[in-house]
Motif scaffolding. Sequence first.
Motif, PDB file in Angstrom:
ATOM      1  N   TYR A 198      -6.518   8.193   9.700  1.00 28.79           N
ATOM      2  CA  TYR A 198      -5.155   8.555   9.304  1.00 28.79           C
ATOM      3  C   TYR A 198      -4.154   7.570   9.897  1.00 28.79           C
ATOM      4  N   SER A 199      -2.957   7.624   9.349  1.00 30.29           N
ATOM      5  CA  SER A 199      -1.885   6.821   9.926  1.00 30.29           C
ATOM      6  C   SER A 199      -0.558   7.552   9.787  1.00 30.29           C
ATOM      7  N   PHE A 200       0.292   7.320  10.753  1.00 31.57           N
ATOM      8  CA  PHE A 200       1.654   7.826  10.754  1.00 31.57           C
ATOM      9  C   PHE A 200       2.588   6.632  10.712  1.00 31.57           C
ATOM     10  N   ASN A 201       3.603   6.707   9.892  1.00 32.01           N
ATOM     11  CA  ASN A 201       4.711   5.760   9.930  1.00 32.01           C
ATOM     12  C   ASN A 201       5.934   6.581  10.276  1.00 32.01           C
ATOM     13  N   PHE A 202       6.544   6.261  11.404  1.00 36.76           N
ATOM     14  CA  PHE A 202       7.671   7.043  11.894  1.00 36.76           C
ATOM     15  C   PHE A 202       8.980   6.399  11.460  1.00 36.76           C
ATOM     16  N   GLY A 203       9.677   7.047  10.558  1.00 35.89           N
ATOM     17  CA  GLY A 203      10.963   6.551  10.083  1.00 35.89           C
ATOM     18  C   GLY A 203      12.107   7.224  10.809  1.00 35.89           C
ATOM     19  N   SER A 204      13.313   6.903  10.397  1.00 36.13           N
ATOM     20  CA  SER A 204      14.471   7.495  11.071  1.00 36.13           C
ATOM     21  C   SER A 204      14.821   8.870  10.502  1.00 36.13           C
ATOM     22  N   ASN A 205      14.443   9.149   9.236  1.00 40.04           N
ATOM     23  CA  ASN A 205      14.776  10.433   8.616  1.00 40.04           C
ATOM     24  C   ASN A 205      13.567  11.353   8.438  1.00 40.04           C
ATOM     25  N   PHE A 206      12.380  10.781   8.358  1.00 42.16           N
ATOM     26  CA  PHE A 206      11.158  11.558   8.192  1.00 42.16           C
ATOM     27  C   PHE A 206       9.971  10.697   8.597  1.00 42.16           C
TER      28      PHE A 206
END
Length: 189
Positions: A37-45
Motif C-alpha cells: 500500500y501507499s499513502f500520499n499525504f496532501g494538504s486537504n486529504f
Amino acid sequence: MIKFKHTLLLLFGSIVIISCKPMYFDINGYSYITDNYSFNFGSNFNEFYYNSTIHGVAEETVYYKQHFRINLPKKIITFAISDNDFFFEFPDKQIIYIKSDYETLGVKDDWIISDYYGDISSEYPFIWYWKERGYNIRYLQGERENRINKLYSNGKIDIILYNIKPENVEKYLTLIKSFKIVDYDKIEE
C-alpha cells in the motif's frame, strides 16, 4: 541563576505542551510506501492506494485481493490492515472501516449510502484492533448520541463511517465516494 530557572521552566513548559498535542500519522507533502500500500499525504486529504501481491489460496483456486484507491480525511491517528479489513482512526474515535472482498469480475459500480445501525464489533469482528486501541466493546454497539454512522456499499465492498461527528459527515462522505477499484499496473501512474 534566575535566568537559568526561567529558561529551564520555559523548556519544561514547552515539552509538556508538545507532548499534549495529538500526533497524526499524515504529514503534508510526504508519502508512505510499502510493497502492499501507499499513502500520499496532501494538504486537504490523504490518498490511500492498496495493491497487495499477497493472494488467498484454497485448494487450487487463487483468490486475488481487490486493488483500490480512496481519498481519506486528514488527521489520521492510526490505521490497521488485516486481510481485507482496513481501519483508519481519526480524532475522537471517529473511524472509517473498509471491508473489501476478493477480486470479483463484473462488480457493479452501484453504490448506496444508508444509515448504519449495526454493531461494528460483532458484524466486523476485528477484536484485536478494538482491544489494542482501548475500546469498550459496548461503545461499538449501535448508535451514540451526537454521532453518526453511515454505510457506503456496492454489495461487495462496505465502507463504514463510524462514530462520526455531525460536522464531519459531509466531508467524510465526499472523500470516501472517491473509492475506485484499480488495476495493479495502473497504481504506479
